[in-house]
Scaffold this motif. Structure first.
Motif, short mmCIF file in Angstrom:
data_model
loop_
_atom_site.label_atom_id
_atom_site.label_comp_id
_atom_site.label_asym_id
_atom_site.label_seq_id
_atom_site.Cartn_x
_atom_site.Cartn_y
_atom_site.Cartn_z
N MET A 1 0.83 -1.21 0.00
CA MET A 1 0.00 0.00 0.00
C MET A 1 0.86 1.26 0.00
O MET A 1 0.56 2.24 -0.70
CB MET A 1 -0.93 -0.03 1.22
N ILE A 2 1.96 1.24 0.75
CA ILE A 2 2.87 2.40 0.78
C ILE A 2 3.52 2.59 -0.59
O ILE A 2 3.65 3.71 -1.08
CB ILE A 2 3.94 2.22 1.88
N LEU A 3 3.92 1.49 -1.21
CA LEU A 3 4.55 1.58 -2.53
C LEU A 3 3.62 2.22 -3.55
O LEU A 3 4.02 3.12 -4.30
CB LEU A 3 4.96 0.18 -2.99
N LEU A 4 2.36 1.78 -3.57
CA LEU A 4 1.43 2.28 -4.58
C LEU A 4 0.83 3.64 -4.24
O LEU A 4 0.65 4.48 -5.13
CB LEU A 4 0.30 1.26 -4.78
N LEU A 5 0.54 3.88 -2.98
CA LEU A 5 -0.13 5.13 -2.60
C LEU A 5 0.83 6.27 -2.31
O LEU A 5 0.46 7.43 -2.45
CB LEU A 5 -1.02 4.90 -1.38
N VAL A 6 2.05 5.96 -1.90
CA VAL A 6 2.98 7.01 -1.50
C VAL A 6 4.15 7.12 -2.49
O VAL A 6 4.35 8.18 -3.10
CB VAL A 6 3.52 6.76 -0.07
N VAL A 7 4.88 6.04 -2.68
CA VAL A 7 6.08 6.12 -3.51
C VAL A 7 5.73 6.44 -4.96
O VAL A 7 6.35 7.32 -5.58
CB VAL A 7 6.88 4.80 -3.42
N VAL A 8 4.73 5.78 -5.51
CA VAL A 8 4.33 6.05 -6.90
C VAL A 8 3.86 7.50 -7.04
O VAL A 8 4.19 8.19 -8.03
CB VAL A 8 3.24 5.07 -7.35
N LEU A 9 3.10 7.99 -6.05
CA LEU A 9 2.63 9.38 -6.11
C LEU A 9 3.79 10.36 -5.98
O LEU A 9 3.79 11.42 -6.62
CB LEU A 9 1.60 9.63 -5.01
N ILE A 10 4.79 10.04 -5.14
CA ILE A 10 5.96 10.91 -5.02
C ILE A 10 6.70 11.00 -6.35
O ILE A 10 7.08 12.09 -6.81
CB ILE A 10 6.91 10.39 -3.92
N LEU A 11 6.89 9.86 -7.00
CA LEU A 11 7.57 9.85 -8.31
C LEU A 11 6.75 10.60 -9.36
O LEU A 11 7.31 11.31 -10.21
CB LEU A 11 7.83 8.41 -8.74
N ALA A 12 5.43 10.45 -9.30
CA ALA A 12 4.57 11.18 -10.24
C ALA A 12 4.67 12.68 -10.00
O ALA A 12 4.71 13.47 -10.96
CB ALA A 12 3.12 10.71 -10.08
N GLU A 13 4.71 13.08 -8.73
CA GLU A 13 4.85 14.51 -8.42
C GLU A 13 6.16 15.06 -8.96
O GLU A 13 6.21 16.17 -9.54
CB GLU A 13 4.79 14.72 -6.91
N LEU A 14 7.25 14.30 -8.79
CA LEU A 14 8.55 14.74 -9.32
C LEU A 14 8.50 14.87 -10.84
O LEU A 14 9.08 15.81 -11.41
CB LEU A 14 9.63 13.74 -8.91
N ALA A 15 7.82 13.94 -11.50
CA ALA A 15 7.71 14.00 -12.96
C ALA A 15 6.92 15.24 -13.40
O ALA A 15 7.29 15.92 -14.36
CB ALA A 15 7.04 12.73 -13.48
N VAL A 16 5.84 15.54 -12.68
CA VAL A 16 5.04 16.73 -13.01
C VAL A 16 5.86 17.99 -12.78
O VAL A 16 5.82 18.94 -13.59
CB VAL A 16 3.75 16.75 -12.18
N GLY B 1 0.75 18.61 -1.80
CA GLY B 1 -0.11 18.62 -0.61
C GLY B 1 -0.92 17.35 -0.50
O GLY B 1 -1.06 16.76 0.58
N PHE B 2 -1.47 16.89 -1.62
CA PHE B 2 -2.27 15.67 -1.59
C PHE B 2 -1.40 14.46 -1.24
O PHE B 2 -1.81 13.60 -0.45
CB PHE B 2 -2.95 15.46 -2.94
N VAL B 3 -0.19 14.40 -1.81
CA VAL B 3 0.72 13.29 -1.49
C VAL B 3 1.06 13.30 -0.01
O VAL B 3 1.05 12.25 0.66
CB VAL B 3 2.00 13.38 -2.34
N GLY B 4 1.35 14.48 0.54
CA GLY B 4 1.65 14.58 1.96
C GLY B 4 0.49 14.14 2.83
O GLY B 4 0.67 13.48 3.87
N LEU B 5 -0.73 14.46 2.42
CA LEU B 5 -1.91 14.07 3.20
C LEU B 5 -2.20 12.58 3.07
O LEU B 5 -2.75 11.97 3.99
CB LEU B 5 -3.11 14.91 2.74
N VAL B 6 -1.84 11.98 1.94
CA VAL B 6 -1.93 10.52 1.82
C VAL B 6 -0.99 9.88 2.84
O VAL B 6 -1.34 8.90 3.51
CB VAL B 6 -1.59 10.07 0.39
N GLU B 7 0.22 10.43 2.96
CA GLU B 7 1.16 9.93 3.96
C GLU B 7 0.57 10.05 5.37
O GLU B 7 0.68 9.12 6.19
CB GLU B 7 2.48 10.69 3.89
N VAL B 8 -0.03 11.20 5.67
CA VAL B 8 -0.63 11.41 6.99
C VAL B 8 -1.74 10.40 7.25
O VAL B 8 -1.80 9.78 8.32
CB VAL B 8 -1.17 12.85 7.10
N ALA B 9 -2.64 10.23 6.28
CA ALA B 9 -3.77 9.32 6.46
C ALA B 9 -3.29 7.88 6.65
O ALA B 9 -3.75 7.18 7.56
CB ALA B 9 -4.71 9.41 5.25
N LEU B 10 -2.37 7.44 5.82
CA LEU B 10 -1.91 6.06 5.90
C LEU B 10 -1.13 5.81 7.19
O LEU B 10 -1.30 4.78 7.85
CB LEU B 10 -1.05 5.73 4.68
#
Length: 276
Positions: free
Chosen positions: A201-216, A245-254
């Motif tokens: 869950m961390i890999l898909l919800l956090v790490v993938v989103l972090i990499l997507a944010e860096l790409a954007v 902000g959304f990625v950070g809040l996903v980290e907080v929620a998880l």
């Protein structure tokens, strides 16, 4: 058209409204199944409820590094035209500060979001902004940020996979340090304990989103690089405030869900103590 007095007084808040959105129900972590949809809904609910806090601090954390980098480009050009010892030392010191500023971002931001946004969302207690800024363990968060980013950078350079493993195991360290008030070593140890239980869950919800944010971020930088400098900075801030902000809040929620389902079994040390 019928007029229903029971519903006419209800006002449905829009995500883009300028007033905070208050959830009508209590958001209790640790109850019911832990699913991907649950974590994403919680992150979106926190973003809607406190998007001003999210956006303002994104500007404070993520806008100064490009400003400092622009200033350093001017110093570098001046050095090429007229080298000097004092100016050279100033450039080196500024470069070190800019590097630390760029490193000290994701963990600090997630830790701030946990205290300023997640605490009210899950506990129902609103924390004043001034109190948040005064009580956060800033030193531990900055050090954890540097360790996380340096470890991820080294790991990604070693055939990518070690970096992804490192991020998966320790990406939640910011909220863990803030909520349970661990020291630096204890925070990483507790994060490892939690992450091993939910690494997919961390890999898909956090790490993938972090990499997507860096790409954007990279796409926005290249798209706006030839425009005015302030347009480029504004674009970077928008990406940080919305996607970051959304990625950070996903980290907080998880992290909140995992800590609620796996409480600390050993008593905290004198330097540690769970946040109420």
């Amino acid at each position: 058209q019928l007029h229903d007095p029971a519903t006419s007084s209800l006002r449905l808040p829009l995500p883009c409204s300028l007033s905070p959105v208050h959830e009508s129900r209590t958001n209790v972590a640790g109850e019911g199944p832990l699913t991907y949809g649950r974590v994403l809904r919680q992150a979106w609910g926190m973003l809607r409820q406190h998007y001003l806090r999210v956006a303002i601090v994104a500007a404070v954390i993520f806008v100064p590094p490009p400003l400092l980098a622009a200033a350093l480009r001017g110093v570098r050009d001046a050095l090429e035209a007229d080298p000097g010892l004092i100016r050279g030392l100033g450039f080196i010191v500024g470069l070190l500060i800019a590097t630390l500023a760029r490193l000290a971002g994701p963990v600090v931001y997630a830790g701030y979001l946990d205290e300023a946004v997640g605490h009210e969302y899950f506990k129902g207690h609103r924390v004043r902004f001034r109190t948040v800024m005064r009580t956060l363990p800033w030193g531990r968060l900055v050090l954890a940020d540097i360790i996380l980013i340096v470890g991820a950078t080294i790991g990604l350079a070693l055939l990518v996979v070690p970096g992804l493993v490192w991020l998966t195991l320790f990406a939640l360290v910011g909220p863990v340090i803030v909520q349970e008030r661990h020291g630096l070593v204890g925070g990483f140890a507790r994060t490892l304990e939690l992450s091993r239980r939910a690494w997919p869950m961390i890999l898909l919800l956090v790490v993938v989103l972090i990499l997507a944010e860096l790409a954007v971020h990279e796409r926005v930088h290249h798209a706006l690089h030839h425009y005015d400098f302030w347009i480029e900075v504004t674009g970077s801030w928008v990406v940080s405030a919305l996607i970051g902000g959304f990625v950070g809040l996903v980290e907080v929620a998880l992290a909140t869900e995992l800590m609620a389902r796996n409480p600390v079994t050993s008593p905290a040390s004198p330097a540690e103590g769970r946040r109420d």
